[in-house]
Design a protein around this motif. Sequence first.
Motif, PDB file in Angstrom:
ATOM      1  N   GLY A 172       9.248  51.009 -16.081  1.00  0.00           N
ATOM      2  CA  GLY A 172       8.155  50.829 -15.182  1.00  0.00           C
ATOM      3  C   GLY A 172       8.358  51.462 -13.813  1.00  0.00           C
ATOM      4  O   GLY A 172       9.071  52.437 -13.632  1.00  0.00           O
ATOM      5  N   GLU A 173       7.673  50.869 -12.871  1.00  0.00           N
ATOM      6  CA  GLU A 173       7.784  51.307 -11.489  1.00  0.00           C
ATOM      7  C   GLU A 173       8.537  50.240 -10.693  1.00  0.00           C
ATOM      8  O   GLU A 173       7.987  49.161 -10.424  1.00  0.00           O
ATOM      9  N   PRO A 174       9.783  50.513 -10.316  1.00  0.00           N
ATOM     10  CA  PRO A 174      10.589  49.498  -9.622  1.00  0.00           C
ATOM     11  C   PRO A 174      10.002  49.047  -8.286  1.00  0.00           C
ATOM     12  O   PRO A 174      10.292  47.944  -7.825  1.00  0.00           O
ATOM     13  N   LEU A 175       9.160  49.897  -7.684  1.00  0.00           N
ATOM     14  CA  LEU A 175       8.536  49.511  -6.416  1.00  0.00           C
ATOM     15  C   LEU A 175       7.562  48.347  -6.586  1.00  0.00           C
ATOM     16  O   LEU A 175       7.150  47.725  -5.605  1.00  0.00           O
TER      17      LEU A 175
ATOM     18  N   GLN B 159      -0.127  48.643 -20.486  1.00  0.00           N
ATOM     19  CA  GLN B 159       0.556  47.355 -20.579  1.00  0.00           C
ATOM     20  C   GLN B 159      -0.453  46.301 -21.014  1.00  0.00           C
ATOM     21  O   GLN B 159      -1.003  45.552 -20.220  1.00  0.00           O
ATOM     22  N   SER B 160      -0.668  46.256 -22.308  1.00  0.00           N
ATOM     23  CA  SER B 160      -1.651  45.331 -22.852  1.00  0.00           C
ATOM     24  C   SER B 160      -1.008  43.987 -23.163  1.00  0.00           C
ATOM     25  O   SER B 160      -1.065  43.483 -24.281  1.00  0.00           O
ATOM     26  N   VAL B 161      -0.332  43.447 -22.144  1.00  0.00           N
ATOM     27  CA  VAL B 161       0.290  42.130 -22.282  1.00  0.00           C
ATOM     28  C   VAL B 161      -0.197  41.270 -21.140  1.00  0.00           C
ATOM     29  O   VAL B 161      -0.556  41.765 -20.066  1.00  0.00           O
ATOM     30  N   PRO B 162      -0.236  39.955 -21.299  1.00  0.00           N
ATOM     31  CA  PRO B 162      -0.707  39.081 -20.231  1.00  0.00           C
ATOM     32  C   PRO B 162       0.287  39.001 -19.094  1.00  0.00           C
ATOM     33  O   PRO B 162       1.486  39.171 -19.296  1.00  0.00           O
ATOM     34  N   SER B 163      -0.198  38.758 -17.879  1.00  0.00           N
ATOM     35  CA  SER B 163       0.690  38.611 -16.729  1.00  0.00           C
ATOM     36  C   SER B 163       1.313  37.232 -16.675  1.00  0.00           C
ATOM     37  O   SER B 163       2.249  36.984 -15.942  1.00  0.00           O
ATOM     38  N   SER B 164       0.807  36.294 -17.471  1.00  0.00           N
ATOM     39  CA  SER B 164       1.377  34.954 -17.569  1.00  0.00           C
ATOM     40  C   SER B 164       1.037  34.403 -18.942  1.00  0.00           C
ATOM     41  O   SER B 164       0.135  34.898 -19.613  1.00  0.00           O
ATOM     42  N   PRO B 165       1.763  33.378 -19.390  1.00  0.00           N
ATOM     43  CA  PRO B 165       1.485  32.833 -20.719  1.00  0.00           C
ATOM     44  C   PRO B 165       0.039  32.367 -20.822  1.00  0.00           C
ATOM     45  O   PRO B 165      -0.520  31.805 -19.884  1.00  0.00           O
TER      46      PRO B 165
ATOM     47  N   THR C  74      11.128  46.064 -14.011  1.00  0.00           N
ATOM     48  CA  THR C  74       9.802  45.665 -14.474  1.00  0.00           C
ATOM     49  C   THR C  74       9.263  46.740 -15.414  1.00  0.00           C
ATOM     50  O   THR C  74       9.719  47.886 -15.378  1.00  0.00           O
ATOM     51  N   HIS C  75       8.314  46.363 -16.245  1.00  0.00           N
ATOM     52  CA  HIS C  75       7.571  47.352 -17.031  1.00  0.00           C
ATOM     53  C   HIS C  75       6.210  47.631 -16.418  1.00  0.00           C
ATOM     54  O   HIS C  75       5.445  48.448 -16.949  1.00  0.00           O
ATOM     55  N   ARG C  76       5.902  46.958 -15.302  1.00  0.00           N
ATOM     56  CA  ARG C  76       4.651  47.252 -14.614  1.00  0.00           C
ATOM     57  C   ARG C  76       4.705  48.668 -14.052  1.00  0.00           C
ATOM     58  O   ARG C  76       5.728  49.087 -13.517  1.00  0.00           O
ATOM     59  N   CYS C  77       3.595  49.385 -14.165  1.00  0.00           N
ATOM     60  CA  CYS C  77       3.546  50.750 -13.644  1.00  0.00           C
ATOM     61  C   CYS C  77       2.096  51.161 -13.441  1.00  0.00           C
ATOM     62  O   CYS C  77       1.248  50.894 -14.296  1.00  0.00           O
ATOM     63  N   PRO C  78       1.785  51.828 -12.316  1.00  0.00           N
ATOM     64  CA  PRO C  78       0.411  52.270 -12.082  1.00  0.00           C
ATOM     65  C   PRO C  78       0.035  53.513 -12.880  1.00  0.00           C
ATOM     66  O   PRO C  78      -1.136  53.885 -12.928  1.00  0.00           O
ATOM     67  N   LEU C  79       1.031  54.176 -13.488  1.00  0.00           N
ATOM     68  CA  LEU C  79       0.770  55.375 -14.277  1.00  0.00           C
ATOM     69  C   LEU C  79       0.676  55.028 -15.755  1.00  0.00           C
ATOM     70  O   LEU C  79       1.129  53.964 -16.188  1.00  0.00           O
TER      71      LEU C  79
ATOM     72  N   GLN D 102       6.168  47.826 -26.975  1.00  0.00           N
ATOM     73  CA  GLN D 102       5.985  46.413 -26.659  1.00  0.00           C
ATOM     74  C   GLN D 102       6.575  46.144 -25.287  1.00  0.00           C
ATOM     75  O   GLN D 102       7.751  45.845 -25.142  1.00  0.00           O
ATOM     76  N   LEU D 103       5.734  46.272 -24.271  1.00  0.00           N
ATOM     77  CA  LEU D 103       6.197  46.123 -22.898  1.00  0.00           C
ATOM     78  C   LEU D 103       6.397  44.651 -22.545  1.00  0.00           C
ATOM     79  O   LEU D 103       5.700  43.774 -23.048  1.00  0.00           O
ATOM     80  N   ARG D 104       7.341  44.409 -21.650  1.00  0.00           N
ATOM     81  CA  ARG D 104       7.618  43.052 -21.206  1.00  0.00           C
ATOM     82  C   ARG D 104       6.586  42.610 -20.179  1.00  0.00           C
ATOM     83  O   ARG D 104       6.253  43.353 -19.246  1.00  0.00           O
ATOM     84  N   ALA D 105       6.092  41.389 -20.334  1.00  0.00           N
ATOM     85  CA  ALA D 105       5.066  40.859 -19.435  1.00  0.00           C
ATOM     86  C   ALA D 105       5.678  40.415 -18.108  1.00  0.00           C
ATOM     87  O   ALA D 105       6.883  40.166 -18.009  1.00  0.00           O
TER      88      ALA D 105
END
Length: 390
Positions: free
Chosen positions: A61-64, A365-371, A13-18, A28-31
């Motif tokens: 990102g953060e794999p957790l 991560q300025s991308v939407p979590s869904s379309p 994932t590219h999600r990360c709390p940091l 360009q992070l992946r949503a």
Amino acid sequence: MTTPPLALIAELTHRCPLHCVYCSNPLQLRANFEELPTEVWIQVLEQAAKLGMFQVHFTGGEPLARSALNSLVSVAHSLDLYTNLITSGIGLNEKKLASLIAAGLDHLQLSFQDSDEGSADRVAGVPVHARKVALANLIHECKSLAFTVNLVVHRHNLDRLESIISFAESLGPQRIEIANVQYYGWALKNREWLLPTCEQVQRSVLIVQRAQERLKGRIKVDFVTPDYYASFPKPCMGGWGRQLMLVDPSGRVLPCHAATVIPGMDFENVREKSLSWIWEDSGSFRRFRGEDWMPEPCRSCDRRTLDFGGCRCQAFLVTGDEAATDPVCSLAPAHSLIEERISHANLSCGPDGASLPPSWTYRTQSVPSSPRSPLQAERTEGRVSDTPTS
């Protein structure tokens, strides 16, 4: 037939709390909605083992942030893959750690931004340092788990390197990695503020050498030299398409973390092609494999089988030509571009007298979590960014 890769880098994932200012993730992070489902990741792991890989590095990102991480570790373990978790630690607790070890986790690398809490939290963009220290103590108690402490160093903390190493030593790892910032992704946007001075680099080499001697036989100390101060380039990722495969959160398969910066290259996706086909036959992995693509002076250089022409992404980011000799090489025609950057770093104010710059660009991560529909996009237009400020 091409020699099989050694390891899979699984960017779950590219999600990360940091919001680290030197994050190597792409700009360009992946949503979230683009992320591979768990069943496809399981197929990827099975293909990796069949291809002959020995290791899998779960990262982000953060794999957790992926709820199925335990299942993926368990599958990898059942396939006799050595499992490594590269994490900020945020999202990990005693129960979660125990469950990962039970699933077959072999190694954990925990990242720190500094030994000083204030500086660490500023670089991360969030106050997390104290939680990481507490977590490190939990990890140290897990004797069956190999433990690495990773500390990223740069202009604003290299003068504290001795205390940084002492701090890492106190956490009780088997290995300490002192990694100078590599200028890709978000780090490239902050290069002006992160690039150390020549004096800092020279002093850091001596400090690390003394630490390596002092800790010999107890803790392994690795040091990643800053590329810009090297006489010759490193064999980036062991050479393009020679040792590693990286699968990003959406399933694209890359020879390295930053490969998508190179324009005009099409990277295959595991949803459509097998890892074996991509490794053996894809144009993306074959593009810079071997020596046929090399320009002079690489083509006739005795080091061409050691560094393979250096980093293709760095060549493009600095010179605009991905096929150029890595400009960090002292023999490169474009080496003057690196010398200009170094000169600028050494002429500007040193870290002892410098406050944090007013223009850090934090990872966000300025991308939407869904379309989103056009209406949703319109409604969010002009919304204040949640990017941390300095």
